[in-house]
Scaffold this motif. Sequence first.
Motif, mmCIF file in Angstrom:
data_model
loop_
_atom_site.group_PDB
_atom_site.id
_atom_site.type_symbol
_atom_site.label_atom_id
_atom_site.label_comp_id
_atom_site.label_asym_id
_atom_site.label_seq_id
_atom_site.Cartn_x
_atom_site.Cartn_y
_atom_site.Cartn_z
ATOM 1 N N ARG A 1 0.852 -1.193 0.000
ATOM 2 C CA ARG A 1 0.000 0.000 0.000
ATOM 3 C C ARG A 1 0.885 1.240 0.000
ATOM 4 N NH1 ARG A 1 -4.246 1.122 4.829
ATOM 5 N NH2 ARG A 1 -4.843 3.222 4.217
ATOM 6 N N SER B 1 -0.452 4.701 -0.696
ATOM 7 C CA SER B 1 -1.174 5.889 -0.263
ATOM 8 C C SER B 1 -2.005 5.527 0.964
ATOM 9 C CB SER B 1 -2.080 6.371 -1.388
ATOM 10 O OG SER B 1 -2.503 7.685 -1.173
ATOM 11 N N SER B 2 -2.082 6.450 1.902
ATOM 12 C CA SER B 2 -2.893 6.223 3.094
ATOM 13 C C SER B 2 -3.693 7.492 3.373
ATOM 14 C CB SER B 2 -1.993 5.880 4.279
ATOM 15 O OG SER B 2 -1.172 6.972 4.612
ATOM 16 N N ARG C 1 -1.340 11.053 1.205
ATOM 17 C CA ARG C 1 -1.755 10.715 -0.156
ATOM 18 C C ARG C 1 -0.560 10.867 -1.082
ATOM 19 N NH1 ARG C 1 -6.762 8.488 0.540
ATOM 20 N NH2 ARG C 1 -8.054 9.851 1.762
ATOM 21 N N SER D 1 -5.967 5.636 -8.609
ATOM 22 C CA SER D 1 -7.305 6.202 -8.616
ATOM 23 C C SER D 1 -7.214 7.499 -9.407
ATOM 24 C CB SER D 1 -7.775 6.473 -7.190
ATOM 25 O OG SER D 1 -9.027 7.102 -7.205
ATOM 26 N N VAL E 1 -10.691 3.853 -11.351
ATOM 27 C CA VAL E 1 -9.546 3.111 -10.835
ATOM 28 C C VAL E 1 -8.924 2.343 -11.995
ATOM 29 C CG1 VAL E 1 -8.781 1.325 -9.231
ATOM 30 C CG2 VAL E 1 -10.573 2.918 -8.548
ATOM 31 N N GLU F 1 -3.896 9.316 -7.891
ATOM 32 C CA GLU F 1 -3.414 8.857 -6.597
ATOM 33 C C GLU F 1 -2.914 7.421 -6.722
ATOM 34 O OE1 GLU F 1 -4.955 8.066 -2.042
ATOM 35 O OE2 GLU F 1 -6.313 8.963 -3.492
ATOM 36 N N LEU G 1 -2.363 4.076 -5.350
ATOM 37 C CA LEU G 1 -2.934 3.319 -4.248
ATOM 38 C C LEU G 1 -2.011 2.200 -3.771
ATOM 39 C CD1 LEU G 1 -6.613 3.016 -5.480
ATOM 40 C CD2 LEU G 1 -5.657 4.670 -3.872
ATOM 41 N N CYS G 2 -1.567 1.319 -4.689
ATOM 42 C CA CYS G 2 -0.763 0.180 -4.267
ATOM 43 C C CYS G 2 0.003 -0.419 -5.435
ATOM 44 C CB CYS G 2 -1.633 -0.886 -3.604
ATOM 45 S SG CYS G 2 -2.844 -1.634 -4.712
#
Length: 66
Positions: free
Chosen positions: A13, A15-16, A20, A41, A46, A60, A62-63
């Motif tokens: 992962r 972004s949290s 971000r 995203s 997505v 963004e 994400l993972c």
Amino acid sequence: TDNRESIIRSLVRKSSPGLRRYVATQKIPRILGGMGIAILSTSKGVLDGESARQQRTGGELLCYIW
């Protein structure tokens, strides 16, 4: 797979909610030389990293999955 091994080896992962991480189209990472994927995203939904590059959209990060 046929002998019930997991295909996904790792998921990281990036972004949290507290931090971000956004990337531009040119900065979307290639994971393990194309063996893995990055999930973003974007304003177009997505997308995986390759689709985002083709549609020329950043977003963004994400993972990573490999």
